[in-house]
Every structure is written in structure tokens, then in C-alpha cells.
Design a protein around this motif. Structure first.
Motif, PDB file in Angstrom:
ATOM      1  N   MET A  52       0.838  -1.196   0.000  1.00  0.00           N
ATOM      2  CA  MET A  52       0.000   0.000   0.000  1.00  0.00           C
ATOM      3  C   MET A  52       0.878   1.253   0.000  1.00  0.00           C
ATOM      4  O   MET A  52       1.756   1.405   0.862  1.00  0.00           O
ATOM      5  N   SER A  53       0.621   2.146  -0.950  1.00  0.00           N
ATOM      6  CA  SER A  53       1.403   3.385  -1.001  1.00  0.00           C
ATOM      7  C   SER A  53       1.204   4.206   0.262  1.00  0.00           C
ATOM      8  O   SER A  53       2.086   4.984   0.651  1.00  0.00           O
ATOM      9  N   LEU A  54       0.074   4.030   0.945  1.00  0.00           N
ATOM     10  CA  LEU A  54      -0.140   4.680   2.231  1.00  0.00           C
ATOM     11  C   LEU A  54       0.994   4.387   3.192  1.00  0.00           C
ATOM     12  O   LEU A  54       1.398   5.249   3.987  1.00  0.00           O
ATOM     13  N   TYR A  55       1.538   3.179   3.125  1.00  0.00           N
ATOM     14  CA  TYR A  55       2.609   2.758   4.039  1.00  0.00           C
ATOM     15  C   TYR A  55       3.990   2.813   3.392  1.00  0.00           C
ATOM     16  O   TYR A  55       4.942   2.219   3.907  1.00  0.00           O
ATOM     17  N   GLY A  56       4.109   3.509   2.254  1.00  0.00           N
ATOM     18  CA  GLY A  56       5.414   3.722   1.651  1.00  0.00           C
ATOM     19  C   GLY A  56       5.774   2.832   0.476  1.00  0.00           C
ATOM     20  O   GLY A  56       6.899   2.888  -0.016  1.00  0.00           O
ATOM     21  N   TYR A  64      -6.809   6.527  -2.656  1.00  0.00           N
ATOM     22  CA  TYR A  64      -8.102   6.808  -2.006  1.00  0.00           C
ATOM     23  C   TYR A  64      -8.067   6.429  -0.528  1.00  0.00           C
ATOM     24  O   TYR A  64      -8.632   7.135   0.319  1.00  0.00           O
ATOM     25  N   ILE A  65      -7.410   5.332  -0.212  1.00  0.00           N
ATOM     26  CA  ILE A  65      -7.258   4.965   1.200  1.00  0.00           C
ATOM     27  C   ILE A  65      -6.374   5.984   1.901  1.00  0.00           C
ATOM     28  O   ILE A  65      -6.611   6.344   3.061  1.00  0.00           O
ATOM     29  N   SER A  66      -5.366   6.495   1.192  1.00  0.00           N
ATOM     30  CA  SER A  66      -4.514   7.539   1.764  1.00  0.00           C
ATOM     31  C   SER A  66      -5.316   8.800   2.052  1.00  0.00           C
ATOM     32  O   SER A  66      -5.093   9.472   3.066  1.00  0.00           O
ATOM     33  N   ASP A  70      -6.448  10.773   6.034  1.00  0.00           N
ATOM     34  CA  ASP A  70      -6.339  12.158   6.495  1.00  0.00           C
ATOM     35  C   ASP A  70      -7.353  12.494   7.581  1.00  0.00           C
ATOM     36  O   ASP A  70      -7.268  13.553   8.209  1.00  0.00           O
ATOM     37  N   ARG A  71      -8.309  11.606   7.815  1.00  0.00           N
ATOM     38  CA  ARG A  71      -9.268  11.813   8.909  1.00  0.00           C
ATOM     39  C   ARG A  71      -9.432  10.529   9.721  1.00  0.00           C
ATOM     40  O   ARG A  71     -10.520  10.136  10.111  1.00  0.00           O
ATOM     41  N   ALA A  72      -8.306   9.870   9.939  1.00  0.00           N
ATOM     42  CA  ALA A  72      -8.324   8.606  10.679  1.00  0.00           C
ATOM     43  C   ALA A  72      -7.042   8.468  11.494  1.00  0.00           C
ATOM     44  O   ALA A  72      -6.079   9.213  11.312  1.00  0.00           O
ATOM     45  N   THR A  73      -7.052   7.512  12.397  1.00  0.00           N
ATOM     46  CA  THR A  73      -5.827   7.101  13.072  1.00  0.00           C
ATOM     47  C   THR A  73      -5.219   5.973  12.264  1.00  0.00           C
ATOM     48  O   THR A  73      -5.898   4.985  11.954  1.00  0.00           O
ATOM     49  N   VAL A  74      -3.954   6.120  11.899  1.00  0.00           N
ATOM     50  CA  VAL A  74      -3.254   5.150  11.061  1.00  0.00           C
ATOM     51  C   VAL A  74      -2.232   4.410  11.916  1.00  0.00           C
ATOM     52  O   VAL A  74      -1.364   5.025  12.533  1.00  0.00           O
ATOM     53  N   TYR A  75      -2.345   3.091  11.931  1.00  0.00           N
ATOM     54  CA  TYR A  75      -1.410   2.257  12.687  1.00  0.00           C
ATOM     55  C   TYR A  75      -0.379   1.682  11.720  1.00  0.00           C
ATOM     56  O   TYR A  75      -0.725   1.011  10.754  1.00  0.00           O
ATOM     57  N   VAL A 316      -5.251  -4.511  -5.968  1.00  0.00           N
ATOM     58  CA  VAL A 316      -5.291  -3.586  -4.832  1.00  0.00           C
ATOM     59  C   VAL A 316      -5.745  -2.205  -5.286  1.00  0.00           C
ATOM     60  O   VAL A 316      -6.543  -1.536  -4.620  1.00  0.00           O
ATOM     61  N   ALA A 317      -5.254  -1.772  -6.451  1.00  0.00           N
ATOM     62  CA  ALA A 317      -5.623  -0.455  -6.968  1.00  0.00           C
ATOM     63  C   ALA A 317      -7.121  -0.360  -7.240  1.00  0.00           C
ATOM     64  O   ALA A 317      -7.744   0.678  -6.988  1.00  0.00           O
ATOM     65  N   GLN A 318      -7.713  -1.441  -7.759  1.00  0.00           N
ATOM     66  CA  GLN A 318      -9.162  -1.401  -7.976  1.00  0.00           C
ATOM     67  C   GLN A 318      -9.905  -1.350  -6.645  1.00  0.00           C
ATOM     68  O   GLN A 318     -10.865  -0.574  -6.482  1.00  0.00           O
ATOM     69  N   ILE A 319      -9.473  -2.150  -5.686  1.00  0.00           N
ATOM     70  CA  ILE A 319     -10.114  -2.144  -4.366  1.00  0.00           C
ATOM     71  C   ILE A 319     -10.037  -0.758  -3.743  1.00  0.00           C
ATOM     72  O   ILE A 319     -10.991  -0.263  -3.140  1.00  0.00           O
ATOM     73  N   ASP A 320      -8.897  -0.128  -3.905  1.00  0.00           N
ATOM     74  CA  ASP A 320      -8.705   1.225  -3.378  1.00  0.00           C
ATOM     75  C   ASP A 320      -9.738   2.190  -3.952  1.00  0.00           C
ATOM     76  O   ASP A 320     -10.353   2.980  -3.222  1.00  0.00           O
ATOM     77  N   GLU A 321      -9.938   2.120  -5.260  1.00  0.00           N
ATOM     78  CA  GLU A 321     -10.888   3.041  -5.894  1.00  0.00           C
ATOM     79  C   GLU A 321     -12.325   2.708  -5.486  1.00  0.00           C
ATOM     80  O   GLU A 321     -13.137   3.618  -5.268  1.00  0.00           O
TER      81      GLU A 321
END
Length: 513
Positions: A52-56, A64-66, A70-75, A316-321
């Protein structure tokens, strides 16, 4: 890899049949109040945080998950309890490590004494409780406590396959329905599950209908995504599944009763079959680090592994969208104003060391490091937690935010930012033991222990690979390229001693006197 046996099933099912970001909000929510928060869990099967690009991750797989982050707690260091669905999902539901709940075999069940240690039993009866799992194995786990579920959708919901009549016959006992079809209703010679026979018939019917429209085959040139578990086959469209999630949440929102809703969605689980437009993605020169072939692996070639990696990334990219569209629609009906939305996975996926997939002997980061994002009601900014957390922490956190008592016999802890404290000295365990009896001490298994910066992997009971230990510094070596076992002898000895102490304690209830 052994699936749960009939004898083990009867032991388990028989017993089951018998028997500080938002802290100011957390303490004020007494059960029964009209403003009790809704809880929505969206779990994507086999979604690895390492992809996940969210995690680097270098590929932009999850914009979209990223945005949701922006309005969540990310672990950032969140770990599954195992490397396949049964163990990982059971750890989420029970708040226990696999060596305790014992859903360690493929399609395995939680021990009867822990079957009611889950959100469906522990949350107040003021909550309307909803469940939908596309994965038959997690459906089976929820089914152990199906009488506590107010609305329990069939696995085939929002797929192209019709519901199995066996599910309707045993509508009050989904676990029995699930295993009866495989092992009892159609007993046949060999290893073929009974469900595989009917699945072939149902799949053909579904595909014949789908392919009547020629545009459909053009949209999915690599074939449709399918639920493929233990002979169970059901083709589906992710766009339909996510529309279904929205429809269900919309209905729940229309009621005045607070609700708990668990959605276990199959993608990006294999087979990786995104729509045509996603096949254009990631035609790049990205090359993951080359890692040594593992002695227990099928020794798949790196070119094959990289092709599978790219197919997975596209899925993963489709799931993200699809997730992004879902959040936008939920925002339009203000569904998140009084809801906690938890986004996570049951385990990850691997494409390295000669292996592709999950649920084998490999407990590396790709298989165990999973996403966890929690949006709290009214949250408008991002918070990041970098301490190590476990999938077992979800249950006690749910009980904390709803004002319920937390059982003292679970392994999970309340998550940081929701009333829990960071603890760098806490060991977290992930268990793979499909070849071990669910009712005996763990002797043939692979167990990972993450503590602080380090991760110990123990291989126990395998021919020519018994009592083998690997040691990695995840903070400095997240790709696990450098095994420190031979270099850090003192540290290895200390961590081994701690691991063995925990294993001995976990095995005590299963040693015959």
C-alpha cells in the motif's frame, strides 16, 4: 496442509451448539444511549500493508485509502495473528492469539469455550448486529455464534452466484451448514470437497448469464474475480460488492438503533482479476529486492513472482478506488457522523523467496503486516501510531469505545489513541500451525514474535528444518534481508528464551496429564 477433520469439527461445533484523540468521547458512551456510536468494520482479505502506497510502497496503489487516512488514526506496525484467514480472523474476533483460540487449521473453528468471546456476544443488545463475509472460512467463524447476529448475509450475497439451498436449510446454524456441505451432505471418495461439486454447477450457471452480454467479457479480459476456498467457487464483481456494502449501511442508517456491521470482503485475495482499465497500471521498471530462496518454498522463479506481484498490485488499486467511492457515498448520507469505521485485513500476501500467496510456512512482513485505519465520529484530522499493535487489539478497543467490560482472559490490548498505552516491551505473536492438531500442544508450526524493533521467526517440527530461528531488525531492515541469528547471538538467546516461555505456557492446557 490439513483442513479441519470431521472429528475436530464435531468437538468444536458440538460445544458451540451447547452452549488522546477521542478519549473524551470514549468514556461518555454508556450503553443504551441514543448517541451510542455505530461501528463499521471493512476487512479486505489478503491485503498487505507492504503493498500500500499509504505505508510507503513505491507503486501508487492506494491514493483513495490515503485520502481517507487524512481523517483517521493510522497504525503503522499492525500485525495479523496468522498468515491465512481462519487464524487471522479468529484473532480479530476473539482478541486472542491462535495458540489460544485454536482456529489454526484450514477452515478451523474457535474452541467452544471461546466461541462467545466476540463482538456479537459482548456488545450490548442495544446494538443491531450485522455480518457479511465473502470468505466461507470467516463466515464459518461468525456462524459459531450466529444466533447473536441479527442479520447474517450468505457468502454469495452480491456475487454472480445464487445462494446455496443448504445455507437456507441450516439458516440458524451457519457453521453446521458450511461444513456439512463439504464433509457430510455429499460424501465422496478422495479429497474433493462436496461443495466443489455444486460449485462447478453454480459457477457455470453464473458465467453463462454473465457472458450473454459481450461487453462483460471485454471488461474482464483476465477473467472474473472468484471466491476460491476449499472447493467453494463463486464469481463476483467488486463494484457490485461495494455497492452492496453501501446498500446495507444505508439500511442500517435508516434505523434509530445503533449498529455493529462487519464486512469481510474477498479481494484482493487470489485470483487477481481486476477490470480492464487497471491492467494498464504499473507497467514500470519497479524491481523489488532479490531475496534468498527459502528451503521450504516451491522455488518459484522471480519473474513469475514479479508478474504475480503486479497482478496483485492492480487488484489492490481497484479495491482502493472502490473503497474511495464507498466513502464518498457514505459521506453523502452522513453515515460516518456517528460511526467508527475500521479498515483492516485478516492477513497479507507474499511474492518472495520462491513463494507466492499466503497460508504456507512463511511469516515475513508481506504476509503479517496489515493495514489498520480507524475513523472516529467527527474526526477531521490524521493521527499516526508507530508502536507495534496486534489484530487481537481490535476487540478490546471496540468494547472500550462502547463502554463494555473487557474480558480478562484475552490477549489484546486497547489501542493507543483509544484509551490504550503504547508498550514497546510487549511481545506480539503470529501463529501458523495447519499441520498441528487444534487440540494438542503446538509442536509442528511456525510462529513469529515481534517485540520492539526485532522479529523472531521460529520453525518447529519440520523435517530437516526443526528448531530453526531467524532474527530481523524490522526498523532498520523492513525487507528482512539480513538474518541476524548468527551475528546477534546474545539477543537471539534472550528472545528465544522469552518465546519458548510463552509457548510452554500456551501449550499447558493441551498437554495430557
Amino acid at each position: 496442509m490439513a483442513q479441519i477433520t470431521r472429528r475436530d469439527f464435531l468437538k468444536l461445533a458440538g460445544g458451540a451448539l451447547a452452549g488522546s484523540l477521542v478519549s473524551s468521547k470514549l468514556t461518555s458512551l454508556a450503553q443504551g444511549e441514543k448517541d451510542s456510536p455505530n461501528i463499521i468494520i471493512i476487512l479486505c482479505d489478503a491485503l498487505s500493508a507492504r503493498h500500500m502506497s499509504l505505508y510507503g510502497y513505491p507503486r501508487e496503489t492506494t491514493p483513495y485509502i490515503s485520502a481517507f487516512a487524512d481523517r483517521a488514526t493510522v497504525y503503522h506496525q499492525h500485525y495479523s495473528g496468522g498468515n491465512f484467514t481462519s487464524t487471522g480472523t479468529a484473532s480479530l474476533l476473539t482478541g486472542m492469539f491462535g495458540w489460544k483460540h485454536r482456529a489454526i487449521n484450514q477452515g478451523g473453528l474457535v474452541l467452544p469455550e471461546y466461541a462467545k468471546t466476540n463482538p456479537y456476544s459482548l456488545l450490548s443488545t442495544d446494538y443491531f448486529k450485522f455480518a457479511f463475509s465473502q470468505n466461507p472460512w470467516s463466515d464459518r467463524l461468525i456462524g459459531q455464534n450466529s444466533r447473536a447476529v441479527d442479520k447474517f448475509l450468505p457468502v454469495t450475497s452480491y456475487s454472480l452466484r445464487e445462494e446455496n439451498p443448504i445455507t437456507r436449510i441450516f439458516k440458524n446454524d451457519r457453521t453446521l451448514a458450511s461444513i456439512a456441505l463439504d464433509d457430510f451432505m455429499i460424501p465422496i471418495q478422495g479429497d474433493t470437497a462436496g461443495s466443489a461439486i455444486l460449485s462447478t454447477y453454480y459457477k457455470k450457471k453464473a458465467m453463462d448469464t454473465f457472458l450473454k452480454d459481450k461487453n462483460n467479457s471485454a471488461r474482464y479480459p483476465d477473467g472474473l474475480p472468484e471466491i476460491l476456498i476449499g472447493g467453494y467457487v463463486a464469481p463476483y464483481l467488486n463494484e457490485s460488492v461495494y455497492n452492496g456494502v453501501y446498500e446495507e449501511v444505508s439500511q442500517l442508517e435508516s434505523n434509530s438503533q445503533p449498529y455493529f456491521a462487519y464486512f469481510h470482503l474477498f479481494s484482493p485475495h487470489f485470483p487477481y482479476s481486476p477490470r480492464r482499465e487497471y491492467l494498464k497500471l504499473f507497467r514500470d521498471d519497479f524491481s523489488p529486492p532479490i531475496k534468498p530462496i527459502h528451503p521450504l518454498s516451491p522455488k518459484l522463479h522471480k519473474d513469475f513472482l514479479n508478474s504475480k506481484r503486479t497482478a496483485y498490485d492492480r487488484q489492490v488499486a481497484q479495491i482502493d478506488e472502490e473503497f474511495g467511492r464507498l466513502i464518498a457515498k457514505l459521506d453523502k448520507i452522513d453515515a460516518l457522523a456517528n460511526s467508527y469505521l475500521i479498515f483492516t485485513a485478516d492477513h497479507g500476501e507474499l511474492f518472495e523467496r520462491g513463494f507466492s500467496g499466503h497460508g504456507f510456512h512463511f511469516m515475513y512482513e508481506g504476509a503479517l503486516h496489515i493495514p489498520l485505519l480507524i475513523h472516529a465520529p467527527g474526526q477531521s484530522s490524521r493521527s499516526d501510531v508507530h508502536s507495534t499493535t496486534s489484530i487481537t487489539d481490535v476487540l478490546p478497543t471496540l468494547l472500550q469505545i462502547t463502554g463494555e467490560d473487557i474480558p480478562t482472559d484475552i490477549d489484546g490490548k486497547v489501542l493507543p489513541n483509544f484509551g490504550g498505552a503504547e508498550n514497546p516491551d510487549r511481545p506480539i505473536f503470529s501463529v501458523y500451525a495447519v499441520d498441528n492438531s487444534a487440540f494438542g500442544p503446538l509442536k509442528k508450526c511456525v510462529i513469529a514474535m515481534r517485540k520492539g524493533a526485532y522479529k523472531l521467526i521460529a520453525y518447529l517440527g519440520y523435517k530437516n528444518f526443526d528448531e530453526v530461528f531467524e532474527l530481523y531488525n524490522i526498523e532498520t531492515d523492513p525487507e528482512e534481508l539480513f538474518d541476524l541469528a548468527a551475528k546477534e547471538v546474545d539477543l537471539l538467546s534472550k528472545l528465544k528464551q522469552e518465546f519458548q516461555s510463552h509457548l510452554e505456557e500456551a501449550n499447558k492446557p493441551f498437554i495430557k496429564k
